[in-house]
Design an enzyme around this catalytic site. Structure first.
Site, PDB file in Angstrom:
ATOM      1  N   SER A  67      41.759  29.491  45.065  1.00 19.73           N
ATOM      2  CA  SER A  67      41.735  30.213  46.343  1.00 19.73           C
ATOM      3  C   SER A  67      42.159  29.372  47.537  1.00 19.73           C
ATOM      4  CB  SER A  67      40.341  30.793  46.600  1.00 19.73           C
ATOM      5  OG  SER A  67      40.120  31.935  45.809  1.00 19.73           O
ATOM      6  N   LYS A  70      45.212  30.553  49.146  1.00 16.43           N
ATOM      7  CA  LYS A  70      45.169  31.685  50.083  1.00 16.43           C
ATOM      8  C   LYS A  70      45.387  31.226  51.517  1.00 16.43           C
ATOM      9  CE  LYS A  70      41.936  34.215  47.121  1.00 16.43           C
ATOM     10  NZ  LYS A  70      40.529  34.661  46.942  1.00 16.43           N
ATOM     11  N   TYR A 192      50.532  36.351  42.438  1.00 15.89           N
ATOM     12  CA  TYR A 192      49.197  35.897  42.848  1.00 15.89           C
ATOM     13  C   TYR A 192      48.630  34.888  41.853  1.00 15.89           C
ATOM     14  CZ  TYR A 192      44.215  36.252  44.049  1.00 15.89           C
ATOM     15  OH  TYR A 192      42.906  35.968  44.384  1.00 15.89           O
ATOM     16  N   TYR A 248      34.070  31.993  51.098  1.00 15.85           N
ATOM     17  CA  TYR A 248      33.559  33.196  50.456  1.00 15.85           C
ATOM     18  C   TYR A 248      32.377  33.750  51.256  1.00 15.85           C
ATOM     19  CZ  TYR A 248      36.336  31.165  46.631  1.00 15.85           C
ATOM     20  OH  TYR A 248      37.337  30.606  45.882  1.00 15.85           O
ATOM     21  N   VAL A 266      37.719  28.099  43.450  1.00 16.62           N
ATOM     22  CA  VAL A 266      36.879  28.014  42.253  1.00 16.62           C
ATOM     23  C   VAL A 266      37.359  26.949  41.282  1.00 16.62           C
ATOM     24  CG1 VAL A 266      36.077  30.399  42.445  1.00 16.62           C
ATOM     25  CG2 VAL A 266      38.103  29.875  41.051  1.00 16.62           C
TER      26      VAL A 266
END
Length: 314
Positions: A67, A70, A192, A248, A266
């Site tokens: 992540s 992102k 992705y 998160y 993660v």
């Protein structure tokens, strides 16, 4: 930066103290390819805006960004879309798990922010429209920012994620049903999963995110006079979102304990920005129940306690 700070000595102390955190979390075994990662690893790098870099432990071992990518896809989308981006994704903390689908149903398919899975999928959808080969466009940006030509995604990890991406696929189709997804979900999921499988070391990651500490300007060996990667105002806004949404549904706890803009993944990585001072990357694979690195969060908390850097971001 305080010239009296002995960063190598501080990193050595943090490395020593962090060993006691091993065994308090678990690796991201819901992604089969990550289940076999040695959990007892720890690396940390601090790269300052004047180009100094200090590392400790496993800081030169590549790991799966997950992540953390992102952050980079969001920045790419912000560069090409500008404020039009906010018509499709919000800027608010979610308060829900990173892979939750519940809010999409109650909020008409518009994700709360770009850093939860649903928001990152919308960002990837935007970039899939903009770039014929998004995976290589992202790698190109990362190679420039890290000043490192040999960056790649791990194909084994990408395939493992793609084969188990059922919830993400459900989110994509749900958002498409609300008109907030323009490409075929299968193509977007391919992009992705490849982006999440990108691998970097702590040393590379700290350098790649230094532009957020340096008012948008990337540190480059090849062209020191290169144009800023982002404007200073854009960098400030990205940092604000990282502070409120980057960890998160533990973003509030991170802001309270650490007080820096962060993005977690993660794969066990965390990158933290100290505006005007440095970028910090830390990696340790064992995660807490929210999906954040146990030892990584501990190390960052120790760092800001020793330096006072947590007060510089707000």
């Amino acid at each position: 930066m305080n010239p009296s700070l002995d960063l190598p000595a501080l990193l050595a102390d943090i490395h020593r103290d962090t060993q006691a955190m091993f065994g308090r979390g678990r690796v991201a075994d819901y992604i089969p390819a990550l289940a076999s990662v040695n959990p007892c690893q720890f690396g940390m790098t601090i790269t300052t805006v004047d180009g100094q870099s200090h590392s400790v432990g496993d800081a030169h071992v590549p790991f799966s960004l997950q992540s953390i990518t992102k952050l980079f896809t969001f920045v790419l989308a912000l560069k090409v879309e500008g404020d039009a981006l906010w018509q499709r994704v919000g800027r608010e903390p979610s308060g829900a798990a990173f892979n939750s689908i519940v809010q999409l149903e109650t909020e008409s398919g518009r994700p709360r922010n770009p850093f939860i899975n649903a928001g990152a999928l919308v960002i990837t959808d935007i970039l899939t429209t903009r770039y014929a080969q998004l995976d290589y466009a992202l790698l190109g940006a990362l190679r420039r920012l890290a000043d490192e030509p040999n960056l790649y995604w791990n194909d084994h990890v990408a395939r493992s994620e793609r084969e188990t991406a059922h919830r993400n696929m459900a989110m994509a189709y749900f958002m498409k049903s609300h008109g907030n997804f323009h490409n075929q979900p299968e193509a977007v999921l391919d992009n992705y999963c490849r982006q999440c499988a990108t691998e970097m070391t702590c040393a590379q990651l700290a350098r790649a995110t230094l532009f957020l500490a340096a008012e948008g300007r990337a540190l480059s060996h090849t062209d020191p006079a290169d144009e800023p990667f982002l404007s200073a105002d854009q960098a400030r806004r990205v940092n604000a979102l990282l502070l409120t949404c980057g960890a998160y549904d533990a973003a509030g706890d991170f802001a309270y304990r650490i007080g820096l803009p962060v993005k977690t993944g993660v794969g066990g990585g965390i990158v933290a920005i100290v505006p005007g001072v440095a970028a910090v990357a830390v990696w340790s694979p064992e995660l807490d129940t929210k999906g954040n690195s146990v030892a990584g969060a501990f190390a960052l908390e120790r760092l800001v306690q020793a330096t006072g850097w947590g007060h510089t971001s707000i």
